[in-house]
Design an enzyme around this catalytic site. Sequence first.
Site, PDB file in Angstrom:
ATOM      1  N   ASP A 101      22.650  76.614  33.526  1.00  0.00           N
ATOM      2  CA  ASP A 101      21.511  76.422  34.301  1.00  0.00           C
ATOM      3  C   ASP A 101      20.174  76.221  33.958  1.00  0.00           C
ATOM      4  OD1 ASP A 101      21.743  79.021  33.968  1.00  0.00           O
ATOM      5  OD2 ASP A 101      21.218  79.772  36.080  1.00  0.00           O
ATOM      6  N   GLU A 102      20.133  76.265  32.595  1.00  0.00           N
ATOM      7  CA  GLU A 102      18.781  76.504  31.781  1.00  0.00           C
ATOM      8  C   GLU A 102      18.929  75.170  30.775  1.00  0.00           C
ATOM      9  OE1 GLU A 102      17.561  80.593  30.451  1.00  0.00           O
ATOM     10  OE2 GLU A 102      19.641  80.906  30.915  1.00  0.00           O
TER      11      GLU A 102
ATOM     12  N   ASP B  66      14.991  76.808  34.829  1.00  0.00           N
ATOM     13  CA  ASP B  66      15.947  77.652  35.066  1.00  0.00           C
ATOM     14  C   ASP B  66      16.412  77.548  36.482  1.00  0.00           C
ATOM     15  OD1 ASP B  66      17.286  80.797  33.912  1.00  0.00           O
ATOM     16  OD2 ASP B  66      16.939  80.191  36.410  1.00  0.00           O
TER      17      ASP B  66
HETATM   18 MG    MG Z   1      19.297  80.954  36.624  1.00  0.00          MG
END
Ligand code: MG
Length: 420
Positions: free
Chosen positions: A107-108, A11
């Site tokens: 973003d993961e 993340d």
């Molecule tokens: Mg994040």
Amino acid sequence: MKKDRIIMLSDCQSFYASVEKASSPHYSNKPLVVAGDPARRSGIVLAACPLAKTYGITTAETLREALAKCPELIVVRPRMQHYIDVSAQITDILRKFSDLVEPYSIDEQFIDVTGSLSLFGSPRQIAAAIQDQIRRDTGVYVRVGISYSKVTAKMACDLWAKKNEEGLFTLTREQLPTLLWQLPISQLFMVGRRMSAHFQSMGLVTIGHLAQLPLAELKWRMREKFHKNCDVDAELYWRIANGVDDSPVNSATYEVAPKSVGHQMTLPRDYYTLKDIKTVLLELAELVCRRCRKLKVNGAVVSVGCQGASFDAPTGFSRQSTMSDPANATNLVYESAVALFVLHWDGQPVRRVHLSLSSLSDESQYQLTLFESRPRYRALEQATDDLKNKYGDTIIGRAVSFTDAGQIKDRAGKIGGHYK
Ligand SMILES: [Mg+2]
């Protein structure tokens, strides 16, 4: 017994803000936010760097509020395509460690390194190497949860790796009772504030309270509590609390635009009332669902939106939500579409309405999987929705059954399928 897999969730910390700081080194020691429209103080903060957060600045507050807390704040306009490119660059880095990489949001990303251990070392060494290389190549700091399933890797990251010094955390199957189960129920993945309050009122104060109930009893108690059958939800929460998730890290599902079935209608005049718009939504739901039934697919995500008549002063929105169960029944899709519409419509006159179903699955084999039922790219879609609202209506262009101009013209004379 089958050997456990090794799955990680990486993340990115303050993703958009980190990308901006990496590309403008002179900002590196300055508090920075990425925000809607820097010229207008009513813009919304989309991301704040860790330094900005030390001033008490949070995402989703207005620029005016943020600047009040920190007058010297650097404000940067979002560059969505650039963030999407950096996200893809991170995927490429992860692919050096395993071919099983599944982006979960912008973003993961999940990565299954079970087959890579002999090549790259222990899980923790691999996670640290991933962290190093992403930082070196993109300037972004990732935190990594390490575990034996996707759902436990996600919780390892959110509940521990994001909060400790190294940004790494391993959650083993054996540690669930001593670590996960000790936490308050509000910390359980997928449990929001409202659900958390419900569980507490049922006496389920910790994650362990829920995990240790027999599933049949949890189903029964949720049915009593909510006065309806909640078996699917009960099983979902129970599985998360017990770390039961066999779903694979699925690199094949990497796609930015999920396939969808959609339809839109241009109206003969501006519509002002919800009653009129609901007629159109019902017609659209029927068209879309009929097509889905013909294709023998269910949709999990319903998208709905509208536009006003003026091209110079565009109004309207496009939003989506996940239904509790994938469906192709007109009434279910219609209800979700109306709920979504009511939530986002600002009362402006409506000239065009669209509705679509996406995250399609074979209607005969619906099964409970923790991650398939959520839109994989929610963050990305949210971001792109904003752009579409600003620059035009391309979401419908994605739809498989996008009506051509001729049909729109034809439909323009009709309301709810009937000539006016
Ligand atoms: Mg994040």
